[in-house]
Design an enzyme around this catalytic site. Structure first.
Site, PDB file in Angstrom:
ATOM      1  N   GLY A 114       0.827  -1.203   0.000  1.00  0.00           N
ATOM      2  CA  GLY A 114       0.000   0.000   0.000  1.00  0.00           C
ATOM      3  C   GLY A 114       0.860   1.252   0.000  1.00  0.00           C
ATOM      4  N   PRO A 115       0.230   2.395  -0.214  1.00  0.00           N
ATOM      5  CG  PRO A 115      -1.294   3.966  -0.980  1.00  0.00           C
ATOM      6  CD  PRO A 115      -1.202   2.584  -0.435  1.00  0.00           C
ATOM      7  N   PRO A 116       2.600   4.831   1.142  1.00  0.00           N
ATOM      8  CG  PRO A 116       4.382   6.220   0.555  1.00  0.00           C
ATOM      9  CD  PRO A 116       3.148   5.594   0.015  1.00  0.00           C
ATOM     10  CB  THR A 125      -1.634   2.901   4.226  1.00  0.00           C
ATOM     11  OG1 THR A 125      -0.550   2.180   3.675  1.00  0.00           O
ATOM     12  CG2 THR A 125      -2.113   3.945   3.242  1.00  0.00           C
ATOM     13  CB  SER A 182      -5.321   6.198 -18.075  1.00  0.00           C
ATOM     14  OG  SER A 182      -4.546   7.032 -17.269  1.00  0.00           O
ATOM     15  CE  LYS A 212       3.589   0.123   3.284  1.00  0.00           C
ATOM     16  NZ  LYS A 212       2.956   1.434   3.161  1.00  0.00           N
ATOM     17  CB  THR A 213       5.746   0.601   9.979  1.00  0.00           C
ATOM     18  OG1 THR A 213       6.238   0.875   8.689  1.00  0.00           O
ATOM     19  CG2 THR A 213       6.884   0.331  10.921  1.00  0.00           C
ATOM     20  CE  LYS A 258      -5.657   6.101 -13.306  1.00  0.00           C
ATOM     21  NZ  LYS A 258      -5.980   5.642 -14.674  1.00  0.00           N
TER      22      LYS A 258
HETATM   23  P1  ADP Z   1       3.677   2.738   6.536  1.00  0.00           P
HETATM   24  O1  ADP Z   1       4.527   1.761   7.242  1.00  0.00           O
HETATM   25  O2  ADP Z   1       2.562   2.101   5.758  1.00  0.00           O
HETATM   26  O3  ADP Z   1       4.381   3.727   5.714  1.00  0.00           O
HETATM   27  P2  ADP Z   1       3.064   3.668   9.170  1.00  0.00           P
HETATM   28  O4  ADP Z   1       2.732   2.371   9.784  1.00  0.00           O
HETATM   29  O5  ADP Z   1       4.364   4.256   9.486  1.00  0.00           O
HETATM   30  O6  ADP Z   1       2.895   3.601   7.607  1.00  0.00           O
HETATM   31  O7  ADP Z   1       1.903   4.704   9.491  1.00  0.00           O
HETATM   32  C1  ADP Z   1       2.066   6.096   9.576  1.00  0.00           C
HETATM   33  C2  ADP Z   1       1.357   6.635  10.765  1.00  0.00           C
HETATM   34  O8  ADP Z   1      -0.036   6.535  10.601  1.00  0.00           O
HETATM   35  C3  ADP Z   1       1.690   5.873  12.008  1.00  0.00           C
HETATM   36  O9  ADP Z   1       1.802   6.777  13.075  1.00  0.00           O
HETATM   37  C4  ADP Z   1       0.509   4.971  12.214  1.00  0.00           C
HETATM   38  O10 ADP Z   1       0.327   4.671  13.557  1.00  0.00           O
HETATM   39  C5  ADP Z   1      -0.621   5.790  11.654  1.00  0.00           C
HETATM   40  N1  ADP Z   1      -1.679   4.937  11.113  1.00  0.00           N
HETATM   41  C6  ADP Z   1      -1.667   4.316   9.929  1.00  0.00           C
HETATM   42  N2  ADP Z   1      -2.812   3.644   9.724  1.00  0.00           N
HETATM   43  C7  ADP Z   1      -3.574   3.831  10.806  1.00  0.00           C
HETATM   44  C8  ADP Z   1      -4.877   3.403  11.210  1.00  0.00           C
HETATM   45  N3  ADP Z   1      -5.656   2.637  10.426  1.00  0.00           N
HETATM   46  N4  ADP Z   1      -5.328   3.801  12.380  1.00  0.00           N
HETATM   47  C9  ADP Z   1      -4.558   4.584  13.189  1.00  0.00           C
HETATM   48  N5  ADP Z   1      -3.352   5.039  12.878  1.00  0.00           N
HETATM   49  C10 ADP Z   1      -2.843   4.662  11.701  1.00  0.00           C
END
Ligand code: ADP
Length: 774
Positions: A357-359, A361, A680, A363-364, A723
């Protein structure tokens, strides 16, 4: 040097040839005379009242004494001040009287006599001479200063000389200057010429002295340094002899002790023991010692058998996932299933999860939550830009500065052999001639193989089978297929504005307040402020920038609180600019599409899609189509197709048939720094052009995507979900999509599907009908 009476110099004088020095007028010089005939010459001269003789330099000092000495024509008439005789030689003090020219040798026996002519010099003074004198004195003093062999008194003596000719002569005669050069100065009768030549000579001399000094200093330093090092090395040897051996023994004992206490597999222990034995035989100051020592440290520090105990309480895991994450129900459900399977069948090696997924969102943060739920350690390495297999698997120890690869480094950092191990940016690994890192990763991820992972540095195998690997990626496509097959993909799409507002209120703001040492009562964000941050300060699918901007607000409030300001701060739509400055993005969609010739498209990018404006304009010209905004070839072709289509259909659309005559058309897609390509945007460019030519603006809050054919068909395109999410983020209310993309609508979250009106079309006419109502 004191001046004597005026001598009357006769026409004929006895000639004393000298070998190494030139006598200048007014200078006094000791001369050693060895040859009997010349001693006699001097004795005879002493008998005359004036005690005068001619002195001149022999041209070649290497030559034996000759009957008729071969001397320079220009010499000096000298007065003998003193004479003393030793057994083999006589010493005289001769004082120069004046320059002479030798014109003829009149006799040779018993010693040479010459006919001479006195060279009188014209003494006068002018500005130039004065300046040259100052220069000479300056340089002269510098030379005296540098030169270790010259008495410093010379610096004062030179100042007392006020006659230019004498100054020149004295400067040259008192320095250690080559005889030939001295002779040249003697031959300069004219004052200015003499001064000039002396300046040149002194400058040369100064340079020589400087170089000499530098060389000497350097030599001295070198010697000092070499000596110092020698002494230090000797001392070091002595100290090592005294202590070194004892210390080394203690160190090795310590290592053995550590090894005894450390839990590790037998095959590793054997290697470690052998290596410690080897270490005890290496000299501690050798490079090999430190290489071996580092290796032993790695063996002793890796968590070969240290594991954390799993907590497989599924209810608790659910709570933890919910505590940190809003929504994401599908992903959470899958994670809980995954944990449940582990609980029921610990032997079962589940699939490797990969969050795509996009940054920003989540994942971490999902990965961290999984670790927390299980009670495991969490480590994370980035694979972005890795091209070398050795970064995964380590360098062999034969390389200087070799280390284990990132996997083993991560394990060491975790301190347990069963962490949750996140492999970030798995879509960004590359490959080149140094081997394929993805094949090394495959081995890491393969449960059949990873119980005996071999790192080139360690050489002994490490069991990775207890590690939970989770991968993350922004895009699915670039992940090498064999890797993708090993993983179960969980997609995270971007968030809608509603979701972002909720996440900000319930997760991000409380977290940021805590991180900045504030209390909940210190600060209130109004919903309007949150929306404004989302809309006008960020443009992203995820939450990273939103979190950053909220952090920035908290930071400036933290400063105020720290400075003693009391009370509670409310952040509202109105005062937001105080904290964050001017908005970074504007949402003036209506304004931008209010003129004919602008249409909104939707583009897909790896970070989650965005809307883009296509602008068209017409101007007098010669039928050319100008395209700007870093468009790729395919996109340029789409523009051509759009134009051709409109030319063919002009009449039915109510466009002047000859619009293309005598005109140029320019299509621009702003945000030009971002390269854009793909078919597109076809329908968007066509709509912008049609709007321009029909002189009617496009409906506001309408975005579109779709490939166009020459015959007016609209073909399906990719990336619909991202999109549409981007369009919704930007406040779009209606979207035109190719009919064949209908199936993609299922992927779009319910709330967005409800907030946007979709038009599914298969022909250009239908699209234009909607976009530019007649
Ligand atoms: P990624 O690893 O996808 O780039 P992160 O996990 O670092 O993104 O998320 C960025 C920030 O947004 C973090 O502080 C995370 O806790 C918060 N966050 C992301 N998704 C959610 C969610 N569904 N609910 C609450 N906080 C979220």
């Amino acid at each position: 040097m004191e001046e004597r009476k005026d001598f009357v110099i006769p026409d004929i004088l006895p000639l004393l040839p000298v070998r190494d020095s030139v006598i200048f007028p007014k200078m006094v010089l000791p001369l050693m005379v060895k040859e009997e005939r010349y001693i006699r010459l001097i004795e005879d001269a002493l008998k005359s009242p004036e005690r005068l003789l001619a002195v001149s330099l022999v041209k070649d000092p290497e030559k034996e004494y000759e009957e008729v000495p071969d001397v320079y024509d220009i010499g000096t008439a000298c007065h003998v001040l003193k004479f003393s005789r030793g057994p083999d030689a006589a010493l005289i003090m001769a004082q120069g009287i004046s320059r002479i020219r030798i014109s003829l040798i009149v006799s040779v026996e018993p010693y040479p006599q010459v006919k001479i002519e006195e060279l009188k010099e014209a003494e006068y003074m002018d500005k130039e001479i004065e300046a040259m004198m100052t220069t000479i004195k300056g340089i002269y003093k510098q030379i005296v200063q540098i030169s270790p062999h010259l008495p410093p008194e010379l610096m004062h003596i030179i100042d007392t000389v006020d006659k230019p000719g004498t100054l020149a002569d004295m400067a040259v005669s008192s320095l250690n200057i080559d005889r030939k050069k001295q002779q040249q100065i003697l031959e300069c009768v004219e004052i200015k010429e003499r001064l000039k030549n002396v300046i040149r000579l002194l400058e040369e001399e100064l340079e020589i002295q400087k170089i000499g000094r530098d060389i000497q200093e350097k030599v001295k330093q070198d010697i000092d340094k070499a000596q110092r090092e020698f002494y230090l090395r000797e001392q070091l040897k002595a100290i090592q002899k005294e202590l070194g051996i004892k210390d080394e023994m203690a160190e090795i004992e310590e290592l053995r002790e550590k090894l005894k206490k450390k839990k590790m597999p037998d095959h590793v222990r054997k290697v470690a023991e052998k290596e410690i034995d080897r270490l005890s035989r290496i000299h501690p100051s050798s490079a090999e010692y430190s290489v071996a020592r580092t290796y032993i440290d790695w063996l002793l520090e890796l968590p070969w058998m240290e594991s954390t105990e799993d907590n497989l309480d599924i209810k608790r895991a659910r709570q933890i996932l919910d505590k940190y994450h809003y929504n994401l129900d599908k992903v959470k459900k899958r994670i809980l299933e995954y944990l449940a399977v582990r609980k029921l069948n610990p032997e079962h090696k589940g699939p490797i999860l990969c969050f795509v997924g996009p940054p920003g969102t989540g994942k971490t943060s999902l990965g961290k939550a999984i670790a927390e739920a299980l009670g495991r350690k969490f480590v994370r390495i980035s694979l972005g830009g890795i091209r070398d297999e050795a970064e995964i698997r380590g360098h062999r120890r034969t390389y200087v500065g070799a280390l284990p690869g990132r996997i083993i480094q991560g394990i060491k950092k975790a301190g347990s052999n069963n962490p949750v191990f996140m492999l970030d940016e798995i879509d960004k690994i590359g490959l080149d001639f140094r081997g394929d890192p993805s094949s090394a990763l495959l081995e890491v991820l393969d449960p059949e193989q990873n119980h005996s992972f071999s790192d080139h540095y360690l050489e002994v195998e490490f069991d990775l089978s207890k590690v939970i690997f989770i991968a993350t990626a922004n895009q699915l496509d670039p992940i090498p297929a064999p890797l993708r097959d090993r993983m179960e993909i969980l997609e995270l799409t971007g968030y809608t504005e509603e979701e972002k507002v909720n996440i900000a209120k319930n997760f991000i703001i409380p977290k940021q307040i805590k991180e900045h040492g504030l209390k909940e009562e210190n600060i209130q964000f109004s919903e309007g402020a949150i929306r404004k941050i989302i809309r006008e300060y960020t443009r992203e699918a995820g939450l990273r920038n939103l979190e950053r901007e909220i952090g920035a607000v908290c930071r400036s409030i933290a400063i105020k609180v720290a400075e003693g300001e009391e009370g509670s701060f409310s952040v509202t739509e109105e005062n937001l600019e105080q904290y964050l400055g001017k908005p970074k993005y504007s949402l003036d969609i209506v304004e931008r599409v209010s003129v004919p010739g602008v249409a909104i498209g939707m583009a897909w990018t790896p970070v989650g899609g965005e809307i883009l404006f296509v602008e068209a304009t017409i101007m007098p010209g010669e039928k050319s189509l100008v395209l700007t905004g870093q468009l790729g070839d395919v996109m340029k072709e789409s523009a051509q197709i759009a134009l051709s289509y409109l030319r063919a259909k002009a009449e039915s659309l109510g466009i002047r048939n000859d619009f293309y005559k005598n005109h140029d058309i320019h299509i621009h897609v702003p945000a030009g720094a971002i390269p854009k390509d793909g078919p597109s945007a076809g329908i968007t460019m066509l709509t912008a052009l049609a709007s321009l030519l029909m002189e009617k603006p496009v409906k506001p809050y309408l975005a579109m995507t779709g490939e166009v054919t020459l015959r007016g068909l609209i073909l399906p395109v990719g990336g619909i979900k991202d999109k549409v999410l981007a369009a919704a983020r930007s406040g779009i209310k209606e979207v035109i999509l190719p009919k064949e993309n209908k199936k993609d609508l299922d992927e779009i979250p319910e709330n967005i599907r409800e907030s946007i009106k979709f038009h599914l079309v298969s022909r250009v006419e239908e699209a234009l009908e909607i976009a530019i109502p007649r």
